[in-house]
Write an enzyme that holds these catalytic residues in place. Sequence first.
Site, PDB file in Angstrom:
ATOM      1  N   ARG A 168       4.544  -9.531  -0.482  1.00 32.76           N
ATOM      2  CA  ARG A 168       4.740  -8.432   0.349  1.00 32.76           C
ATOM      3  C   ARG A 168       3.268  -7.877   0.528  1.00 32.76           C
ATOM      4  O   ARG A 168       2.846  -7.449   1.506  1.00 32.76           O
ATOM      5  CB  ARG A 168       5.739  -7.446  -0.140  1.00 32.76           C
ATOM      6  CG  ARG A 168       6.966  -7.700  -0.137  1.00 32.76           C
ATOM      7  CD  ARG A 168       7.976  -6.770  -0.342  1.00 32.76           C
ATOM      8  NE  ARG A 168       7.523  -5.395   0.126  1.00 32.76           N
ATOM      9  CZ  ARG A 168       7.504  -4.147  -0.098  1.00 32.76           C
ATOM     10  NH1 ARG A 168       8.454  -4.001  -1.119  1.00 32.76           N
ATOM     11  NH2 ARG A 168       7.029  -3.283   0.471  1.00 32.76           N
ATOM     12  N   ASN A 180      -2.132  -1.300   3.686  1.00 34.22           N
ATOM     13  CA  ASN A 180      -1.891   0.192   3.825  1.00 34.22           C
ATOM     14  C   ASN A 180      -2.583   0.847   4.955  1.00 34.22           C
ATOM     15  O   ASN A 180      -2.202   1.856   5.490  1.00 34.22           O
ATOM     16  CB  ASN A 180      -1.822   0.808   2.649  1.00 34.22           C
ATOM     17  CG  ASN A 180      -0.742   0.459   1.707  1.00 34.22           C
ATOM     18  OD1 ASN A 180       0.318  -0.446   2.063  1.00 34.22           O
ATOM     19  ND2 ASN A 180      -0.742   0.956   0.324  1.00 34.22           N
ATOM     20  N   ARG A 211      12.257   7.418  -1.805  1.00 34.57           N
ATOM     21  CA  ARG A 211      11.080   7.518  -0.664  1.00 34.57           C
ATOM     22  C   ARG A 211      11.400   8.722   0.237  1.00 34.57           C
ATOM     23  O   ARG A 211      11.991   8.423   1.427  1.00 34.57           O
ATOM     24  CB  ARG A 211      10.929   6.306  -0.247  1.00 34.57           C
ATOM     25  CG  ARG A 211      10.886   5.150  -0.900  1.00 34.57           C
ATOM     26  CD  ARG A 211       9.497   5.234  -1.964  1.00 34.57           C
ATOM     27  NE  ARG A 211       8.074   5.120  -1.076  1.00 34.57           N
ATOM     28  CZ  ARG A 211       7.643   4.163  -1.042  1.00 34.57           C
ATOM     29  NH1 ARG A 211       8.109   2.968  -1.458  1.00 34.57           N
ATOM     30  NH2 ARG A 211       6.321   4.044  -0.249  1.00 34.57           N
TER      31      ARG A 211
HETATM   32  C1  EPZ Z   1       1.854   5.411   0.661  1.00 35.49           C
HETATM   33  O1  EPZ Z   1       3.302   5.357   0.606  1.00 35.49           O
HETATM   34  C2  EPZ Z   1       1.866   3.594   0.184  1.00 35.49           C
HETATM   35  N1  EPZ Z   1       2.396   2.760   1.244  1.00 35.49           N
HETATM   36  C3  EPZ Z   1       2.285   3.486  -0.993  1.00 35.49           C
HETATM   37  O2  EPZ Z   1       1.720   2.119  -1.376  1.00 35.49           O
HETATM   38  C4  EPZ Z   1       1.588   4.435  -2.018  1.00 35.49           C
HETATM   39  O3  EPZ Z   1       1.914   4.226  -3.447  1.00 35.49           O
HETATM   40  C5  EPZ Z   1       1.686   5.986  -1.691  1.00 35.49           C
HETATM   41  O4  EPZ Z   1       1.284   5.895  -0.201  1.00 35.49           O
HETATM   42  C6  EPZ Z   1       1.097   6.774  -2.437  1.00 35.49           C
HETATM   43  O5  EPZ Z   1      -0.294   6.656  -2.535  1.00 35.49           O
HETATM   44  C7  EPZ Z   1       1.805   2.718   2.551  1.00 35.49           C
HETATM   45  O6  EPZ Z   1       0.859   3.249   2.633  1.00 35.49           O
HETATM   46  C8  EPZ Z   1       2.461   1.722   3.282  1.00 35.49           C
HETATM   47  P1  EPZ Z   1       3.733   9.233  -0.048  1.00 35.49           P
HETATM   48  P2  EPZ Z   1       4.271   6.927   1.303  1.00 35.49           P
HETATM   49  O7  EPZ Z   1       4.473   9.825   0.947  1.00 35.49           O
HETATM   50  O8  EPZ Z   1       3.317   7.326   2.205  1.00 35.49           O
HETATM   51  C9  EPZ Z   1       6.724  12.203  -1.983  1.00 35.49           C
HETATM   52  C10 EPZ Z   1       2.208  -0.009  -2.069  1.00 35.49           C
HETATM   53  O9  EPZ Z   1       2.171  -0.370  -3.257  1.00 35.49           O
HETATM   54  N2  EPZ Z   1       7.274  12.569  -0.751  1.00 35.49           N
HETATM   55  O10 EPZ Z   1       2.234   9.529  -0.015  1.00 35.49           O
HETATM   56  O11 EPZ Z   1       5.532   6.399   1.563  1.00 35.49           O
HETATM   57  C11 EPZ Z   1       7.135  10.778  -2.613  1.00 35.49           C
HETATM   58  O12 EPZ Z   1       8.307  10.784  -2.949  1.00 35.49           O
HETATM   59  C12 EPZ Z   1       2.881   1.029  -1.366  1.00 35.49           C
HETATM   60  O13 EPZ Z   1       1.233  -0.490  -1.245  1.00 35.49           O
HETATM   61  C13 EPZ Z   1       7.996  13.535  -0.303  1.00 35.49           C
HETATM   62  O14 EPZ Z   1       8.625  14.304  -1.306  1.00 35.49           O
HETATM   63  O15 EPZ Z   1       3.871   7.794   0.110  1.00 35.49           O
HETATM   64  C14 EPZ Z   1       6.137  10.547  -3.696  1.00 35.49           C
HETATM   65  O16 EPZ Z   1       6.560  11.205  -4.768  1.00 35.49           O
HETATM   66  C15 EPZ Z   1       3.796   1.642  -2.636  1.00 35.49           C
HETATM   67  N3  EPZ Z   1       8.351  13.697   0.714  1.00 35.49           N
HETATM   68  C16 EPZ Z   1       4.742  11.274  -3.119  1.00 35.49           C
HETATM   69  O17 EPZ Z   1       5.397  12.215  -2.072  1.00 35.49           O
HETATM   70  C17 EPZ Z   1       8.014  13.278   1.869  1.00 35.49           C
HETATM   71  O18 EPZ Z   1       8.635  13.658   2.969  1.00 35.49           O
HETATM   72  C18 EPZ Z   1       3.864  10.393  -2.286  1.00 35.49           C
HETATM   73  O19 EPZ Z   1       4.558   9.801  -1.406  1.00 35.49           O
HETATM   74  C19 EPZ Z   1       7.190  11.923   1.499  1.00 35.49           C
HETATM   75  C20 EPZ Z   1       6.743  11.751   0.383  1.00 35.49           C
END
Ligand code: EPZ
Length: 423
Positions: free
Chosen positions: A401, A23, A122
């Site tokens: 993955r 990540n 997502r």
């Molecule tokens: C990153 O995903 C990680 N992936 C995820 O790891 C990790 O679970 C997640 O952060 C939370 O820590 C990578 O870094 C590649 P977020 P990301 O945007 O950035 C909401 C793994 O297993 N949200 O921080 O996509 C979203 O729905 C993966 O390695 C919005 O509402 O996650 C969630 O509830 C899985 N609007 C929360 O925020 C947005 O525009 C956190 O999501 C974006 C996100």
Amino acid sequence: MDVFRIEGPVRLSGRVPVNGSKNAALPIMAAAILAEGQSSLVSVPNLSDVRVFVELLKSLGCRVERQAQGDMLIDSTVIDNPVGDYEIVRKMRASICILGPLLARCGRAEVSMPGGCAIGDRPINLHVRGLRQLGAEIHLKNGYVIAEAPHGLTGASIFLGGSFGSTVLGTANVMMAATLARGRTVIESAACEPEITDLANCLNDMGARISGIGSPRLVIEGVGQLNPVRYTVIPDRIEAGTFMVAAAITNGELELTNCRLDDMMAVVDKLRSIGIAVESKGDGCTVVGTGKIIPADITTQPYPGFPTDLQAQFMALLALAQGNSLVIEKIFPDRFMHVAELNRMAADLRKEGPAVVVAGVEKLVAAPVMASDLRASAALVLAGMAAEGTTTINRVYHIDRGYERIEERLNPLGAKIRREKAP
Ligand code: EPZ
């Protein structure tokens, strides 16, 4: 599709090196788009998600190659197709983090919407909101995000918090775009995950001017251009946490090398409260099962809180605790694909909305189970090593993955995992 046959119970012992962070590597690979020329990245793990991202970078026009010693060379001199195609993006949601760099470098970008996955929706509304505040014109068409900034981007003060707190890749996208914007950008409620800190440090090594790194308030002074970089990716704290649980759930004793305990204080604190001995040692730590697993409550939160990416693995451990635990998922409320599968292995888990009541049981029993999202699948591997009998895990590609040939890392420590072709 491969399956795993896992014999248990086993007791793990020995030393295991932690790989570079998936990540951190993915957004840092995207950052290479921002600088014309050849960057070289060290300690990028060899995972299917990384291979998909390489395919994506090549589709944009980059040249990418893996050197013999493992370094990844990314030559982004030519970006002649700023389009993240659905056929690639659908394989890996994190592809969205090319949006900001492409917009900053080319003045336009088309990236397929990520869509949902096993852990839930997502959305990218925060990404879009932040980039619009930098002056991008963004609209959605046929499932693609079309972003344009023909006259470049202009710094702005952006609040990036959403109803689930900060956004990791949203912060990455807006921060990367802001490095080449005119003037100052302030990102309030930025993600503080170590992977974002690593990205910011890499960007500064490329000539960006980012301050407040590691805090929820990032200040980015736009610059005219960035330069290619040689950069080493931080260790993977989620892989490290998975190995820590492997030691705990098998009542074993592992030494982890290349592991930054400073990035894992919530995780180490929770392991110690569960009765697991964790001690710093060299560039890593030792993790020793103590014969008991004390029940504990877990609530996932943005960093520095307990990471959602270790929720499933800890639930597998708590399934064997002497008493009841409560696990509350605040980041991805649907992230419980592992609950039904662990219950097939005689765990006693009861889902109540965004929480799961974990009633500890004496033992887990082997069963055929189905991998789903990356971390839920890792939890099944952990449970299989502790369960009595031979557990079969289907759809092992989910595990590949985020974990490099996990069976080749665990078997030398005492695990008995066979990878077979599904009939
Ligand atoms: C990153 O995903 C990680 N992936 C995820 O790891 C990790 O679970 C997640 O952060 C939370 O820590 C990578 O870094 C590649 P977020 P990301 O945007 O950035 C909401 C793994 O297993 N949200 O921080 O996509 C979203 O729905 C993966 O390695 C919005 O509402 O996650 C969630 O509830 C899985 N609007 C929360 O925020 C947005 O525009 C956190 O999501 C974006 C996100």
